[in-house]
Enzyme design. Structure first.
Site, PDB file in Angstrom:
ATOM      1  N   ARG A  50       0.846  -1.208   0.000  1.00 46.36           N
ATOM      2  CA  ARG A  50       0.000   0.000   0.000  1.00 46.36           C
ATOM      3  C   ARG A  50       0.876   1.249   0.000  1.00 46.36           C
ATOM      4  O   ARG A  50       0.545   2.266  -0.605  1.00 46.36           O
ATOM      5  CB  ARG A  50      -0.944   0.007   1.208  1.00 46.36           C
ATOM      6  CG  ARG A  50      -1.613   1.368   1.452  1.00 46.36           C
ATOM      7  CD  ARG A  50      -2.972   1.295   2.108  1.00 46.36           C
ATOM      8  NE  ARG A  50      -3.003   0.510   3.312  1.00 46.36           N
ATOM      9  CZ  ARG A  50      -2.477   0.877   4.493  1.00 46.36           C
ATOM     10  NH1 ARG A  50      -1.862   2.033   4.614  1.00 46.36           N
ATOM     11  NH2 ARG A  50      -2.566   0.093   5.551  1.00 46.36           N
ATOM     12  N   TYR A 102     -13.789  16.909 -17.243  1.00 46.36           N
ATOM     13  CA  TYR A 102     -14.263  15.532 -17.144  1.00 46.36           C
ATOM     14  C   TYR A 102     -15.374  15.471 -16.081  1.00 46.36           C
ATOM     15  O   TYR A 102     -15.212  16.007 -14.970  1.00 46.36           O
ATOM     16  CB  TYR A 102     -13.086  14.626 -16.756  1.00 46.36           C
ATOM     17  CG  TYR A 102     -13.488  13.216 -16.472  1.00 46.36           C
ATOM     18  CD1 TYR A 102     -13.949  12.390 -17.498  1.00 46.36           C
ATOM     19  CD2 TYR A 102     -13.434  12.683 -15.193  1.00 46.36           C
ATOM     20  CE1 TYR A 102     -14.331  11.086 -17.240  1.00 46.36           C
ATOM     21  CE2 TYR A 102     -13.813  11.385 -14.924  1.00 46.36           C
ATOM     22  CZ  TYR A 102     -14.259  10.585 -15.958  1.00 46.36           C
ATOM     23  OH  TYR A 102     -14.632   9.305 -15.701  1.00 46.36           O
ATOM     24  N   ASP A 173      -4.881  18.708 -15.775  1.00 47.26           N
ATOM     25  CA  ASP A 173      -5.196  17.329 -16.128  1.00 47.26           C
ATOM     26  C   ASP A 173      -4.820  17.170 -17.598  1.00 47.26           C
ATOM     27  O   ASP A 173      -5.482  17.716 -18.480  1.00 47.26           O
ATOM     28  CB  ASP A 173      -6.693  17.069 -15.879  1.00 47.26           C
ATOM     29  CG  ASP A 173      -7.125  15.650 -16.261  1.00 47.26           C
ATOM     30  OD1 ASP A 173      -6.425  15.000 -17.059  1.00 47.26           O
ATOM     31  OD2 ASP A 173      -8.182  15.206 -15.764  1.00 47.26           O
ATOM     32  N   LYS A 198      -6.318   5.956 -19.795  1.00 44.11           N
ATOM     33  CA  LYS A 198      -6.508   6.402 -21.170  1.00 44.11           C
ATOM     34  C   LYS A 198      -5.236   6.145 -21.987  1.00 44.11           C
ATOM     35  O   LYS A 198      -4.861   5.021 -22.161  1.00 44.11           O
ATOM     36  CB  LYS A 198      -6.950   7.867 -21.165  1.00 44.11           C
ATOM     37  CG  LYS A 198      -8.017   8.193 -20.096  1.00 44.11           C
ATOM     38  CD  LYS A 198      -9.342   7.488 -20.329  1.00 44.11           C
ATOM     39  CE  LYS A 198     -10.298   7.553 -19.136  1.00 44.11           C
ATOM     40  NZ  LYS A 198     -10.602   8.864 -18.614  1.00 44.11           N
TER      41      LYS A 198
HETATM   42  C1  PLP Z   1     -11.109   9.402 -17.431  1.00 42.15           C
HETATM   43  C2  PLP Z   1     -10.668  10.718 -16.990  1.00 42.15           C
HETATM   44  C3  PLP Z   1     -10.446  10.972 -15.631  1.00 42.15           C
HETATM   45  C4  PLP Z   1     -10.707   9.952 -14.562  1.00 42.15           C
HETATM   46  O1  PLP Z   1      -9.837   8.842 -14.658  1.00 42.15           O
HETATM   47  P1  PLP Z   1     -10.208   7.371 -14.201  1.00 42.15           P
HETATM   48  O2  PLP Z   1      -8.962   6.611 -14.498  1.00 42.15           O
HETATM   49  O3  PLP Z   1     -11.390   6.918 -14.992  1.00 42.15           O
HETATM   50  O4  PLP Z   1     -10.520   7.417 -12.746  1.00 42.15           O
HETATM   51  C5  PLP Z   1      -9.982  12.232 -15.284  1.00 42.15           C
HETATM   52  N1  PLP Z   1      -9.767  13.185 -16.215  1.00 42.15           N
HETATM   53  C6  PLP Z   1      -9.969  12.969 -17.526  1.00 42.15           C
HETATM   54  C7  PLP Z   1      -9.707  14.059 -18.504  1.00 42.15           C
HETATM   55  C8  PLP Z   1     -10.432  11.723 -17.958  1.00 42.15           C
HETATM   56  O5  PLP Z   1     -10.659  11.520 -19.254  1.00 42.15           O
END
Ligand code: PLP
Length: 381
Positions: A50, A102, A173, A198
């Site tokens: 962890r 998002y 992000d 992604k």
């Molecule tokens: C998918 C996504 C998230 C969240 O990520 P997860 O891995 O699904 O928790 C945050 N920001 C953006 C731009 C995303 O496309």
């Protein structure tokens, strides 16, 4: 990790300070919860997964290198990464967030963080005067560029100048472009977040997230939050992410090349009323995009003539998958209004232009001609 090499070479990198005893080329999956000691006081560097794990540490090192950051931290999901960053702020803090984000991040801010006494202001960072939103208790500006799904482009360097002068953190992000096309830390941002689910993972087979930054004090705080809340990425998922990174550069290159062809095609379709792709010269963010990125990425949003037409497309795709998410090798088509952005309050959704005619494509690495034929086929049904 070697820094003075190309991005493509960094993707093949290994942090030799975290090496297994047999020098495996594919870093081993340390599928263990705990690590033993031979005697009291012995330090192997790893105690309990962890807290830290060699496979995850290897990944964190590679991921930091891709973003030109000093510190990388891998989380169990993108949302766990965003949550940990929000945990840096206490009650009474004020954060300026972009109006187009998002949907899961919007839900986190509105439904969770606000309960802990964090206050948010929503601002279109691509076009509004962000400075006018700054208050005495403002601690951070949080944005995506391009935004999801409306593809607004914010000038990161210009905003970083403002946030630095006001002693505010700039959090970006960077999921949509991946570190291959954009490195916000180089442009002055303080913290970069990724949903590794992604492009970094890249195969729709694993959930993960990253925070990458240069500030060691903030990184230590984030590691304490990660260890304490148990939001760490598992050894196997860490390995999948490491494996995904090996092909990140070639996947991004191919997906973008496909996306450019599709964007052009959509632009000339009589059924399409709007194409939102920052790689098109008439996109309002095109010049800033060219200045701060190495490419426009492979996400395209577009509006079709009617809701019925959008539904027809979604119900008839065969080569594309009608699915949430993005950034994998297969092309996905998404309906933001009921999927990724269902959690965004209807009023804000409308204001942002997320209507029932809007579709979003995450273009994959298939043959471009096949993708265009597929669009042509579903449009003409
Ligand atoms: C998918 C996504 C998230 C969240 O990520 P997860 O891995 O699904 O928790 C945050 N920001 C953006 C731009 C995303 O496309």
């Amino acid at each position: 990790m070697k820094w003075d090499v190309s991005f493509e070479t960094k993707c093949q990198g290994m942090d030799l300070s975290i090496q297994d005893q047999y020098h495996a080329i594919s870093f081993p999956i340390y599928q263990t919860a705990t690590f033993s000691r031979h005697y009291l006081g012995e330090e192997s560097g790893f105690d309990y997964t962890r807290q830290s794990n060699p496979t995850r540490s290897q990944l964190e090192s590679v991921a930091a290198c891709l973003e030109n950051g000093r510190e990388g931290i891998a989380f169990a999901s993108g949302m766990a990464a965003v949550t940990a960053v929000m945990d840096l702020f206490g009650p009474g803090s004020h954060i300026i967030v972009d109006s187009d984000l998002y949907g899961g991040s919007v839900r986190l801010f509105n439904d969770v963080c606000q309960r802990y006494g964090i206050e948010f202001s929503t601002c279109d960072c691509s076009s509004e005067d962000v400075e006018s939103y700054i208050k005495d208790n403002t601690r951070a500006v949080y944005l995506e560029t391009p935004t999801n799904p409306m593809m607004h482009i914010t000038d990161i360097a210009a905003l970083a100048e403002l946030t630095k002068s006001r002693n505010i953190l700039l959090i970006v992000d960077n999921t949509f472009l991946s570190p291959y096309f954009q490195n916000p830390l180089d442009l002055g941002a303080d913290i970069v977040i990724h949903s590794g689910t992604k492009y970094i993972g890249g195969h729709h087979d694993s959930i993960g997230g990253f925070v990458i930054l240069n500030d060691t004090d903030i990184a230590d705080k984030l590691r304490l939050i990660l260890t304490t809340t148990g939001a760490a990425l598992s050894p196997f998922d860490s390995w999948l992410m490491l494996r995904g990174i090996r092909t990140l550069a070639v996947r991004m290159e191919r997906a973008e090349s496909n996306a450019k062809k599709i964007a052009e095609y959509l632009l000339h379709s009589p059924h399409v009323t709007k194409v939102l792709y920052p790689g098109l010269p008439d996109h309002p963010g095109y010049e800033i995009m060219r200045k701060q990125t190495r490419g426009a990425g492979a996400m395209i949003s577009f509006e079709v003539e009617s809701r019925d037409f959008a539904v027809k497309v979604l119900n008839n795709v065969e080569l594309f998958y009608f699915a949430e998410s993005l950034g994998g090798t297969e092309t996905l088509i998404t309906y933001p209004v009921t999927q990724t952005h269902a959690a965004v309050p209807a009023e804000l959704r409308e204001k942002n232009g997320i209507n029932d005619r809007l579709l979003r494509l995450s273009v994959g690495i298939e043959g471009a001609d096949d993708l265009i034929k597929e669009i042509d086929r579903v449009f003409e049904i």
